[in-house]
Design a protein around this motif. Structure first.
Motif, short mmCIF file in Angstrom:
data_model
loop_
_atom_site.label_atom_id
_atom_site.label_comp_id
_atom_site.label_asym_id
_atom_site.label_seq_id
_atom_site.Cartn_x
_atom_site.Cartn_y
_atom_site.Cartn_z
N ILE A 381 22.70 -20.68 26.45
CA ILE A 381 23.73 -21.00 25.45
C ILE A 381 23.44 -22.39 24.90
N VAL A 382 23.36 -22.49 23.56
CA VAL A 382 23.16 -23.77 22.90
C VAL A 382 24.35 -24.02 21.98
N ILE A 383 25.07 -25.12 22.25
CA ILE A 383 26.27 -25.46 21.48
C ILE A 383 25.98 -26.76 20.74
N SER A 384 25.99 -26.72 19.43
CA SER A 384 25.65 -27.91 18.65
C SER A 384 26.81 -28.89 18.58
N GLY A 385 28.03 -28.44 18.84
CA GLY A 385 29.20 -29.31 18.78
C GLY A 385 29.73 -29.63 20.16
N SER A 386 31.08 -29.59 20.32
CA SER A 386 31.75 -29.92 21.57
C SER A 386 32.44 -28.70 22.13
N VAL A 387 32.86 -28.83 23.39
CA VAL A 387 33.69 -27.80 24.01
C VAL A 387 35.10 -28.39 24.13
N ALA A 406 35.75 -31.75 26.91
CA ALA A 406 37.05 -32.34 27.26
C ALA A 406 37.98 -31.26 27.79
N GLU A 407 38.49 -31.47 29.02
CA GLU A 407 39.43 -30.55 29.65
C GLU A 407 38.94 -29.11 29.55
N ALA A 408 37.68 -28.93 29.92
CA ALA A 408 37.07 -27.60 29.83
C ALA A 408 36.33 -27.29 31.13
N GLU A 409 35.84 -26.05 31.19
CA GLU A 409 35.11 -25.61 32.39
C GLU A 409 33.76 -25.07 31.97
N ILE A 410 32.70 -25.65 32.56
CA ILE A 410 31.33 -25.26 32.23
C ILE A 410 30.64 -24.78 33.51
N THR A 411 30.15 -23.56 33.51
CA THR A 411 29.41 -23.06 34.68
C THR A 411 28.14 -22.36 34.19
N ALA A 412 27.05 -22.55 34.94
CA ALA A 412 25.77 -21.95 34.58
C ALA A 412 24.97 -21.65 35.83
N SER A 413 24.18 -20.59 35.75
CA SER A 413 23.26 -20.30 36.86
C SER A 413 22.04 -21.20 36.81
N VAL A 422 31.94 -36.25 29.29
CA VAL A 422 32.69 -35.19 29.98
C VAL A 422 33.99 -35.82 30.47
N ILE A 423 35.11 -35.35 29.96
CA ILE A 423 36.41 -35.93 30.29
C ILE A 423 37.30 -34.86 30.91
N HIS A 424 37.80 -35.15 32.12
CA HIS A 424 38.77 -34.28 32.80
C HIS A 424 38.32 -32.82 32.75
N SER A 425 37.07 -32.57 33.16
CA SER A 425 36.51 -31.22 33.11
C SER A 425 35.78 -30.89 34.41
N ASN A 426 35.47 -29.59 34.54
CA ASN A 426 34.68 -29.11 35.68
C ASN A 426 33.34 -28.60 35.16
N VAL A 427 32.26 -29.10 35.77
CA VAL A 427 30.91 -28.67 35.40
C VAL A 427 30.18 -28.26 36.68
N ALA A 428 29.59 -27.06 36.67
CA ALA A 428 28.85 -26.59 37.85
C ALA A 428 27.53 -25.97 37.41
N ALA A 429 26.44 -26.47 37.95
CA ALA A 429 25.11 -25.90 37.71
C ALA A 429 24.65 -25.24 38.99
N TYR A 558 27.98 -39.41 30.52
CA TYR A 558 29.13 -40.10 31.12
C TYR A 558 30.18 -39.07 31.46
N CYS A 559 30.90 -39.29 32.58
CA CYS A 559 32.04 -38.43 32.91
C CYS A 559 33.19 -39.27 33.44
N GLN A 560 34.40 -38.76 33.23
CA GLN A 560 35.60 -39.46 33.70
C GLN A 560 36.60 -38.43 34.19
N ASP A 561 37.14 -38.72 35.42
CA ASP A 561 38.18 -37.85 35.99
C ASP A 561 37.74 -36.38 35.96
N SER A 562 36.47 -36.16 36.37
CA SER A 562 35.92 -34.80 36.31
C SER A 562 35.29 -34.43 37.65
#
Length: 676
Positions: A381-387, A406-413, A422-429, A558-562
């Protein structure tokens, strides 16, 4: 005076020599004869002269008288010689003699006035006369009791075995030397004699038999690879010099399977090339050259099984097992045969381990928001903007976000790259791997704590420190509520994970319910029943570790509260993080100078590398490395920063720089630092 003709000729080098020769031959002084020079040559290389004595002048009667006188003198001399010889013969006849005949000593006593025979010896012969050893010389008589003892030379045979350092070869050397029998050397009768010896006979020792050689081989622990033909040669030969007698069986090394990947960017992962200008090359997503349907992606070349060797002691030398590769075909691929993977669709090739995929790329030219809805795609998945807030993006492979989350959830295999904040979000690789790693961590912690619990109870019982009325179940319950409070917490998380998998028949689930949580410990009859839980946990750990795929990474600015999690590394390429939870199975790395790790928890499996940690306000920041062999580095750290490696913890109380935390050989936590 009488003159008589002569006419004799005499030759010489010169005339003088001719005259001397004539005077001597004729018995006449030179002045008594006249001569003529017949020939004279004085060349450089050759001189020659010949004279003729013409006449001899002198008194014939006087000369005859002189000749008669000379004859008488000569007769007297001969008479004196005969007297001397006669006396010597008489003297020899009266002296004693010694002779050796056929090795036997024969003595003759001296006659009256004569000397006895004398014998002398050397170091090879001992002579005993009348019971006493002779040193130097000694007189002998017929009645003397004479014994001779010869230096003894004993037959010898020698066998030497040597082995190579790797115990794969043995060599033999054999030598023989005879025993020697001596006799006295025969000598004619003499008055004095020094004894000498001759060799009478040499006797060789018996040759080593095949049985004797085999026995010596066994004594030297040489059991395998003995060469039959060498044994036969050793039995027959007069001498053997370093001959190979045993040879082990050499190993044949195994050949691993090899995999030839036929497309570029074979790993299918984000290319981790970082620099200050562009920080990352995004060629792994969206710009990798795709493959066509039917294109070969990978070809497996099978290896070969090795063969164990055997050294001469009979020890088996194991060869490593060849590494086997099992090819797998994921989405967009198929197995053409057991050795070849081909694409079944167009797209971007990728692989995880030895399983291959062809991913289509889903591109979103803009933001992910309510208009687009949540994004879930099996490929990249390639996103040219923001989530935007409340949105979810889930990929079966990699995700590239070129702006903010921002305040989103990103997961990838696969890998996740976020170029913005990344602000107040969850990211998992790593997706499922992240959850599996958390599950593994809980299982390992519970196993270690249960082992410590069992060990503590064993010590208490051995030291008789328990009330006799206290049951094992009661003791387990007390320890769980006091000293081992983490065990129930781990058990609850494991319980939830098992229920989520809907595996209600799980053995560990039964033990947690009936032996650990709440009042369940009271059901324990003997504390060693907890070993069943440890065995089950060990099996689960083994299976889960086998299921883990290759680690993947998260790269962000950069990430904050994530919450950021990865089954591989987490890399900050920009400003850093603030009051976030960062968890990586491998490493957490802050790359940019002045990058900040302020507040929150940063946890890694192997190492953490920071630039600036905490702040002047004393915000609590925890740096945790789970491995006892791990390291934590920080260029600058402020008070209230906690350095935790394994179970060891250190709280920084002064602002410091050039900090390095590690566990030393004594299992102590060392924090090297300089005052800021």
């Amino acid at each position: 005076m009488v003159t008589k003709a002569c006419g004799e000729k005499f030759k010489g080098v010169n005339v003088d020599e001719c005259l001397q020769s004539a005077s001597f031959s004729l018995g006449v002084p030179i002045e008594k004869f006249k001569y003529s020079i017949l020939e004279e040559k004085n060349g450089f290389f050759k001189k020659h002269a010949v004279i003729s004595v013409d006449t001899i002048e002198g008194d014939l009667e006087e000369d005859n008288n002189k000749q008669d006188g000379l004859a008488q003198d000569y007769a007297k001399v001969n008479e004196l010689k005969e007297d001397v010889l006669k006396k010597d013969t008489q003297r020899e006849e009266i002296n004693g003699t010694i002779e050796i005949q056929k090795g036997r000593i024969i003595i003759k006593n001296p006659k009256e006035g004569g000397k006895p025979a004398v014998i002398s010896t050397n170091s090879d012969i001992t002579v005993i006369i009348d019971g006493e050893n002779v040193r130097g010389g000694a007189a002998l008589y017929e009645e003397s009791n004479i014994e001779t003892v010869f230096k003894e030379v004993v037959a010898k045979r020698q066998m030497n075995l040597s082995t190579s350092s790797d115990k794969m070869e043995a060599y033999i050397s054999i030598s023989y030397s005879p025993s020697t029998i001596y006799k006295l050397k025969d000598v004619e009768p003499k008055n004095s004699l020094k004894l000498e010896i001759d060799v009478k006979e040499e006797i060789m020792p018996p040759k080593f038999t095949e049985s004797e050689i085999k026995d010596e081989l066994r004594n030297q622990n040489i059991k395998y690879g003995v060469l039959k033909m060498t044994l036969i040669k050793c039995v027959k030969a007069e001498k053997i010099d370093t001959l190979l007698i045993a040879s082990g069986k050499k190993t044949i090394e195994a050949i691993d399977d090899s995999l030839d990947i036929k497309y570029k960017d074979a790993q299918g992962k984000l290319d981790k090339v970082y620099d200050n200008a562009e920080m990352i090359d995004y060629k792994a997503i969206g710009s990798v050259k795709g493959v066509e349907k039917g294109q070969v992606l990978a070809v497996l070349t099978p290896g070969k099984i090795g063969e164990d060797g055997i050294d001469i002691t009979g020890k088996i030398i194991r060869v490593k097992t060849s590494k086997k590769i099992v090819l797998g075909a994921g989405e967009g691929c198929t197995m053409m045969d057991e050795f070849t993977v081909v694409a079944t669709a167009e797209g971007r090739p990728s692989n995880r381990g030895n399983t291959f995929f062809v991913y289509k790329i889903y591109e979103i030219n803009g933001d992910v928001e309510l208009k687009t809805g949540n994004i879930k795609f099996v490929g990249d998945i390639v996103i040219s903007g923001s989530v935007r807030e409340g949105m979810k993006v889930e990929s079966g492979n990699c995700i590239l976000i070129k702006n903010n989350v921002a305040e989103a959830e990103i997961t990838a295999s696969g890998d996740v790259v976020i170029k913005g904040n990344v602000i107040h979000s969850n990211v998992a690789a790593g997706k499922e791997d992240v959850l599996t790693l958390e599950y593994l961590s809980d299982l390992k912690n519970m196993k270690n704590d249960l082992s410590k619990l069992i060990s503590s109870i064993t010590q208490l019982k051995d030291m008789n420190l328990l009330d006799r009325n206290t049951s094992d179940g009661e003791l387990v319950k007390i320890l769980l509520e006091t000293k081992f409070k983490k065990i129930p917490l781990h058990a609850i998380k494991i319980h939830e994970r098992i229920l989520k998998e809907e595996n209600t028949e799980d053995e560990l689930l039964f033990i947690i319910k009936n032996r650990i949580l709440n009042l369940a410990p009271l059901n324990i009859g003997h504390y060693e029943e907890l070993n069943d839980a440890i065995t089950i946990i060990d099996n689960k750990i083994s299976l889960l570790e086998m299921d883990l795929t290759l680690p993947v990474d998260v790269l962000l600015d950069y990430c904050q509260d994530s919450i950021i999690k990865s089954s591989g590394n987490i890399i900050f390429s920009g400003k850093g993080q603030y009051v976030s939870q960062i968890e990586a199975s491998d490493s957490v790395i802050f790359q940019k100078d002045k990058s900040v790790a302020r507040g929150g928890i940063i946890k890694a499996g192997k190492e953490i590398k920071c630039k600036i940690v905490g702040g002047l306000g004393g915000v609590a920041t925890r740096l945790i490395v789970e491995s006892h062999h791990g390291h934590i580095w920080a260029e600058v750290a402020y008070p209230n920063t906690r350095f935790i490696i394994g179970a060891k913890e250190y709280i920084l109380d002064n602002s410091s720089k050039n900090i390095h935390a590690f566990i030393d050989e004594n299992r102590d936590l060392i924090v090297d630092k300089l005052q800021l």
